[in-house]
Design an enzyme around this catalytic site. Structure first.
Site, PDB file in Angstrom:
ATOM      1  N   GLU A  60      62.220  52.257 -40.008  1.00 35.75           N
ATOM      2  CA  GLU A  60      61.293  51.188 -39.501  1.00 35.75           C
ATOM      3  C   GLU A  60      62.190  50.339 -38.688  1.00 35.75           C
ATOM      4  O   GLU A  60      61.945  49.757 -37.558  1.00 35.75           O
ATOM      5  CB  GLU A  60      61.025  49.978 -40.679  1.00 35.75           C
ATOM      6  N   HIS A 129      55.741  47.868 -52.938  1.00 42.62           N
ATOM      7  CA  HIS A 129      54.648  48.315 -52.070  1.00 42.62           C
ATOM      8  C   HIS A 129      53.265  47.272 -52.010  1.00 42.62           C
ATOM      9  O   HIS A 129      52.252  47.607 -51.483  1.00 42.62           O
ATOM     10  CB  HIS A 129      54.268  49.588 -52.210  1.00 42.62           C
TER      11      HIS A 129
END
Length: 326
Positions: A60, A129
């Protein structure tokens, strides 16, 4: 009018934008042949090829830097962060570069970047998550924060985000991807900073965000049978926030419940409450403002505990009953 899903609406908005403007492209992890973690980009690599639907490494930090750099040089990237939780790895590029560049260079540099962020709980992805961290991003000047609750809004807000010269964080709730509503085939915009009254009412104003809008609508049906008439306001964008629509509703109903999925402490609902309290509208209240958010715990994996960790329809109903009895 045809009905399509939330995920189809987002994909259609992206396809229409890419057909119209060659500077628009998508990058992210597994977005090509696999179609993304939640299938939103299914089939797009066959339409546009690997140059404009770019599979990236699992980093990321790297892909957010590439997206910011591309935006600075005139492209219009759409960055998919596979789970919104992973934005933390990209925060320096987003918070210190994308959010600040336009201001620091007197408008000469701009970062027209849309960052798609699948978020929220309910799908069994556990603590790392399943978070709702939109309040973090709403705190940063220079970023816009979008949180659509249905397919119609998702398509229109995506179009508006892609037309914006600022970085827009586009939060998509996992549980909404397969929900359907009527969506026009043609292009259209839902302007950033304009709230929507999902249901009119006279007794209580519920300000709900994301998936909580749907739960509030379900709660309203139950409460209607008890002769409690609820008005439901969906801000649609957290930044900019259409506080005027909320205040007008509060003046009418005199009671307010703010509902959001994120942990109650420090959640974006606290900002909405503060703006109501700081305004003259505060004098219209007949009861203290109620705030319903998630409990202060990492998101459980167990489905029963996961459900208990965030507001459900019955919780909204109970809070409204309390407000009416105050």
């Amino acid at each position: 009018m045809r009905e399509i899903t939330y995920s189809e609406a987002i994909r259609e908005a992206m396809i229409q934008a890419m057909n119209k403007d060659e500077d628009v492209f998508i990058l992210g992890e597994d977005i090509g042949i696999y179609g993304g973690a939640f299938g939103v980009t299914n089939g797009m690599i066959e339409i546009f090829g690997p140059e404009r639907v770019r599979n990236t490494p699992i980093s990321e930090a790297a892909i957010s830097g590439a997206a910011v750099g591309a935006a600075l040089t005139g492209m219009k990237p759409i960055l998919e962060i596979q789970f919104s939780d992973f934005i933390m790895i990209a925060l320096d590029n987003i918070v210190n570069q994308a959010a600040k560049t336009r201001y620091m260079f007197g408008g000469k540099g701009k970062v027209p970047l849309v960052i798609r962020l699948p978020g929220g709980s309910g799908a069994g992805f556990a603590a790392q998550h399943s978070q709702s961290l939109e309040a973090w991003m709403a705190h940063v000047p220079g970023l816009k924060v979008v949180q659509p609750s249905n397919a119609y809004d998702a398509k229109g807000l995506m179009r508006a985000a892609l037309n914006d010269d600022n970085t827009v964080l586009f939060y998509e709730h996992k549980l909404l991807y397969q929900t359907k509503c009527r969506v026009p085939e043609e292009e259209y915009e839902v302007p950033l900073g304009v709230a929507d009254i999902k249901k009119t009412g006279k007794d209580i104003t519920i300000v709900a965000t994301g998936v909580m809008v749907n739960r509030a609508l379900e709660a309203a049906e139950i409460l209607q049978k008890e002769h409690i008439d609820v008005e439901i306001i969906d801000p649609r964008t957290l930044v900019p926030l259409d506080i005027d629509t909320i205040l007008k509703s509060v003046e009418k109903t005199s009671r307010v419940l703010v509902v959001y999925e994120a942990v109650k402490r420090g959640g974006y609902g606290a900002e909405i409450v503060s703006q109501i309290v700081e305004n003259d509208t505060f004098g219209y209240l007949d009861a203290p403002i109620s705030r319903l958010g998630g409990i202060e715990t990492p998101m459980p994996y167990n489905p029963t505990l996961e459900k208990a960790a965030v507001p459900q329809v019955n919780n909204i109903v109970e809070e409204c009953r309390k407000l009416m009895n105050y």
